[in-house]
Structure formats: structure tokens, C-alpha cells
Design a protein around this motif. Sequence first.
Motif, mmCIF file in Angstrom:
data_model
loop_
_atom_site.group_PDB
_atom_site.id
_atom_site.type_symbol
_atom_site.label_atom_id
_atom_site.label_comp_id
_atom_site.label_asym_id
_atom_site.label_seq_id
_atom_site.Cartn_x
_atom_site.Cartn_y
_atom_site.Cartn_z
ATOM 1 N N GLN A 42 0.867 -1.173 0.000
ATOM 2 C CA GLN A 42 0.000 0.000 0.000
ATOM 3 C C GLN A 42 0.907 1.227 0.000
ATOM 4 O O GLN A 42 1.697 1.421 0.923
ATOM 5 N N ILE A 43 0.803 2.042 -1.030
ATOM 6 C CA ILE A 43 1.723 3.169 -1.222
ATOM 7 C C ILE A 43 0.970 4.464 -0.914
ATOM 8 O O ILE A 43 -0.083 4.737 -1.508
ATOM 9 N N PHE A 44 1.502 5.256 0.005
ATOM 10 C CA PHE A 44 0.854 6.511 0.425
ATOM 11 C C PHE A 44 1.814 7.684 0.189
ATOM 12 O O PHE A 44 2.472 8.147 1.135
ATOM 13 N N PRO A 45 1.897 8.198 -1.043
ATOM 14 C CA PRO A 45 2.891 9.252 -1.322
ATOM 15 C C PRO A 45 2.614 10.562 -0.593
ATOM 16 O O PRO A 45 3.532 11.297 -0.266
ATOM 17 N N LYS A 46 1.341 10.885 -0.358
ATOM 18 C CA LYS A 46 0.943 12.115 0.336
ATOM 19 C C LYS A 46 -0.338 11.804 1.109
ATOM 20 O O LYS A 46 -0.992 10.795 0.851
ATOM 21 N N TRP A 49 -3.493 10.307 -0.655
ATOM 22 C CA TRP A 49 -3.116 9.584 -1.865
ATOM 23 C C TRP A 49 -2.908 8.108 -1.523
ATOM 24 O O TRP A 49 -2.250 7.784 -0.527
ATOM 25 N N VAL A 50 -3.454 7.229 -2.353
ATOM 26 C CA VAL A 50 -3.286 5.781 -2.161
ATOM 27 C C VAL A 50 -2.989 5.155 -3.521
ATOM 28 O O VAL A 50 -3.752 5.349 -4.475
ATOM 29 N N GLU A 51 -1.880 4.406 -3.597
ATOM 30 C CA GLU A 51 -1.474 3.810 -4.873
ATOM 31 C C GLU A 51 -1.082 2.348 -4.698
ATOM 32 O O GLU A 51 -0.751 1.900 -3.595
ATOM 33 N N HIS A 52 -1.136 1.604 -5.813
ATOM 34 C CA HIS A 52 -0.602 0.245 -5.892
ATOM 35 C C HIS A 52 0.294 0.147 -7.126
ATOM 36 O O HIS A 52 0.125 0.918 -8.081
ATOM 37 N N ASN A 53 1.223 -0.791 -7.097
ATOM 38 C CA ASN A 53 2.076 -1.050 -8.247
ATOM 39 C C ASN A 53 1.407 -2.117 -9.125
ATOM 40 O O ASN A 53 1.314 -3.278 -8.708
ATOM 41 N N PRO A 54 0.943 -1.772 -10.335
ATOM 42 C CA PRO A 54 0.224 -2.748 -11.163
ATOM 43 C C PRO A 54 1.081 -3.958 -11.545
ATOM 44 O O PRO A 54 0.545 -5.068 -11.684
ATOM 45 N N LEU A 55 2.388 -3.751 -11.706
ATOM 46 C CA LEU A 55 3.257 -4.880 -12.054
ATOM 47 C C LEU A 55 3.368 -5.858 -10.894
ATOM 48 O O LEU A 55 3.403 -7.075 -11.090
ATOM 49 N N GLU A 56 3.398 -5.315 -9.664
ATOM 50 C CA GLU A 56 3.412 -6.180 -8.478
ATOM 51 C C GLU A 56 2.099 -6.963 -8.385
ATOM 52 O O GLU A 56 2.098 -8.168 -8.068
ATOM 53 N N ILE A 57 0.991 -6.293 -8.685
ATOM 54 C CA ILE A 57 -0.312 -6.974 -8.660
ATOM 55 C C ILE A 57 -0.324 -8.124 -9.658
ATOM 56 O O ILE A 57 -0.731 -9.246 -9.324
ATOM 57 N N VAL A 107 -5.781 4.198 -6.370
ATOM 58 C CA VAL A 107 -6.728 3.314 -5.682
ATOM 59 C C VAL A 107 -8.056 4.047 -5.426
ATOM 60 O O VAL A 107 -8.100 5.275 -5.288
ATOM 61 N N TRP A 108 -9.118 3.268 -5.329
ATOM 62 C CA TRP A 108 -10.468 3.818 -5.137
ATOM 63 C C TRP A 108 -10.558 4.757 -3.948
ATOM 64 O O TRP A 108 -11.331 5.719 -3.953
ATOM 65 N N GLN A 109 -9.739 4.535 -2.905
ATOM 66 C CA GLN A 109 -9.816 5.375 -1.696
ATOM 67 C C GLN A 109 -9.131 6.729 -1.885
ATOM 68 O O GLN A 109 -9.271 7.613 -1.038
ATOM 69 N N ASP A 110 -8.366 6.892 -2.948
ATOM 70 C CA ASP A 110 -7.533 8.083 -3.152
ATOM 71 C C ASP A 110 -8.407 9.326 -3.365
ATOM 72 O O ASP A 110 -9.414 9.275 -4.066
#
Length: 517
Positions: A42-46, A49-57, A107-110
Amino acid sequence: MSSLPERKKYILSIDQGTTSSRAILFTKQGEIKSVGQHEHEQIFPKAGWVEHNPLEIWENVRKSVGEALSRAEVNHHEIAAVGITNQRETTVVWDKNTGEPVYNAIVWQDTRTQKICDELGGEAGPGKYHDITGLNLATYFSGPKIKWILDNVEGAREKAEAGDLLFGNTDTWVLWNLTGGKDGGVHATDVTNASRTLLMNIRTLEWDENIAADMGIPMSMLPQIRSSSEVYGEGRQTGLLAGTPIAGILGDQQAATFGQACFEKGMAKNTYGTGNFMLMNTGNEPVISENGLLTTVAYKIGDADPVYALEGSVAVSGSLIQWLRDNLRMIDHASESEELATSVEDSGGAYVVPAFSGLFAPHWRPDARGVIVGLTRYVNRAHIVRAALEATAFQTREVLDAMNADADAAGTKVHLEELRVDGGMTANEFLMQFQADLLGVPVIRPKVIETTALGAAYAAGIAVGFWEGEQDVIDNWAEDKRWEPSMDKEEVERQYRLWKKAVSKTLDWVDEDVDHE
């Protein structure tokens, strides 16, 4: 329906969720044979903000499939079809020539797209596209996230306009990679996922060119919209599934509705996961909500008419317990929450409103932020944990009230007689009992609580004749436990009144100064 060879004993379901990707093998009886699962970062740059790495997925999907097959000692010759279910609205944009994402999945929560939503709404406000899409303009949905990527990633807009970029929620990303990726991968989605983008006409089930133009999204980026149950293509890229039909796609909450056999008008389910999501079947006509709910496609089986649902989306439920564990260190394991909650008689007057991403249904207030109210020196850790669990049930009650109001307004007079529940939090018996008390109807948990993965398996299996149709789903569904309402009604209403008071304290928190932080 064509008869399948006897060796085809299983359906494989790929469940690409918010925190992990899973692969589950199901038998004809709808029982679990084996599971593979891998969590992703779970990536939280700010803040917000919520992100995922699509390649990791994608890598985790492949690993999970391999594990599920090896644990069951099964190969692809025994699998009749593959179904996909997924975290909805989470947005991936990638280069079709290289297969490389141009940015992390948003991510949807972003909540970073709030200003985009405000600008798009203009004088019309959040309801600008409501009658066309069944949705309000909100950071939740995919369209504004695509616009953010095109506006903010260097070179992305030029590539998109040249026809080199593709968009998909994670169902489309997984399907494209499974069916060959840059070497002929199928670029498609189903009606349920398309209905979560803010780009699809809820009645015609087609992309709306005017809305896409408003958002500056080239039509060439958008996947083909298909039904939830048909053969989209065959497994190619991963040798594990070579030649296996990919034949079902349902967004996670619609998949759970299907897996719970909610096929009749008025039937409803609630899934308790990262957030919690209540869907009520409204039949073959969309009911456009006037009370803060979303109108969504529940499912579409092949050429049959689509079935619609009203949905109440709550952003934070299970993730609130994770927050108590990881951020506040109040518990070491989520499983401790029930024991702590029942160690006290009540929440000590404390209420937790987890508006971490603003408030979703039925309020849609992006300016809200989480609060803990009613604190006195008496309140301890156990009270706060109990109040956090109660928050999930209170939010569900707010959604049900909105559903009943919409149903009445539409003249359908659909009122809930029971609530079918699934997801990880249904293991918490305190929460399930409190939910029954608040709603005043029985809460029922099925024997297989992995109904999200199961729903996608059913959609895929029906497409290839592994199952005949909805009746097989109904026949396989079995009750595990039910909780009957037992709390005094006056006490229920007193607590609910105080909850609403607590919600009012979350509003108007974010302004330009706070946003700047």
C-alpha cells in the motif's frame, strides 16, 4: 449449453482485491478446493493519496494461481473456466506496446482528484452526470483518476491521443495480461466495472462520448464493455492457464451479490472488507437515488437483460481496525478486537466516525475527516475498539435508511427482510449481533464466506456450461449462522441518534488551509 468433458472439475476465481490478490479453486458444489494469496504494498505518497504497483499486482496474481493449482495438485486441463473479480474504481493506465504502466494504479480510496471533480461539476455541482451514470462526481470513481494521470504524467496525454495508452480497472489489467498482454491481450471489461467509471451510460451500457470528452479521455483508451458472463478470451501469457477460457468478470461487490444468490428484487447483501458495501437488487430497471446512494449494474448474464442495484459504499470499516492495530497500536491482531469490545458493557459514550477519505454514502462529503467524540477520563482502549466496531454497523444503518427512502420514492416498496453478509469481519460475532440489533432484521452468514470469489466463479462457470444458471447458485447457497435482533428498540434509536450527532462533528474540516497541509 455445451456439455463439458468430465475432467473439467473446477472453476478458478482470481480475486484481485485492495490489499491482496487471491486465486481460489471451486468445486461444482461451490466449495473451496485450494487458495493462493499474496499481499501487495500500500503506497501513500501524500496525505489522501493511495497507490498500488500494477506490475506487483500482476506478479502476485500469477504466483497466487500457481500456488492454488499446486496445492490442489490440479493442472489447467481440469479447469473449466476462469472468473475475475476485483477492487473496483482502482485505475491503471498503461502503454499497449510495452505493457508498462505509465503511473502507479490510483486506488479507489484516493482523494487527490477532488479539485478535478469540483471543476468538472462547475455550476451543476456533483450531480452533473448523475442521471446518465447513476453516480455523483466524486474522487471514488475512475474517470477523474484517468484525467489526473493524463494531466500530470509527462508525455501521457500525447501518448493517449496517439492511441498508445489503455485504461482499465484491475479486472481489465488482469484480463489483458492473462490473454497475452502486448501480444494480443484482450482489452475488455464487464458492465459492473464499467458502471463504476463515471463514463458509462447506466441505461444503454455504453461509454458516453460527451463525458469522456469533458474529462479529456480519448475513447481509444477505454476497454470494450461486455457482459459479466461470457468467454472474453483464453489464457496465454501464463503457461499455468494456457487455453483456459476467461469467462466471467464481476466487480467485487457485485460478485458478492451474485455469490450470495441475491437474485430477487429487494434481496440485499453487505460485504465487510476494507470498506463495507451494501447492495440491494432493484430488478431490470435502474433506480436513480435521491438519497446519496449509487445506481450500479449488479450483473448481466450473457444476452440476458441487465440487473441493477442500489449501492451504499462505506469507505472505511475493516481498515479502521487495521488503523487501530498499525497506527495506534491498540491491538496486536485484528482478531483481538472482539474480545476487547465485549470486555466492556458499552462504548462508554465514545463514538468513532472513520471519515479518513471523507464520508461516502449516503453523505458524500469530501470535506469530512475522522473523529473520536464523547471522550471522558472513563473511556479506555476497550471502549474505543468497541466504538470502532460499532461504527461499521452504524454506517450500514445509514445506508439502509437511504435504500428504504429511495425504494419508497420509486414506488417499489422494497424493504429488507434479512441481510446476507460476507467478508472477513463477519467472523466478529459482536459486530454481527450489533448489526442485527441496529437494522432490526436477521443477519445471515453463509457457509462459504468467500462469496466475492465465488460469485466470479459462478459467472464464469455459467458461461461455459459448468453450471446451468442462477438456480445452481441458489441450490449451492447454505446458511451457516444467523443473528436475530435482540436490543431494546428505544436503546437502538438513542445510540443511532448519538451516532448521527458524531457524524455532524466530522463535517467542514477540510478547507484550503487544511488541504495545504
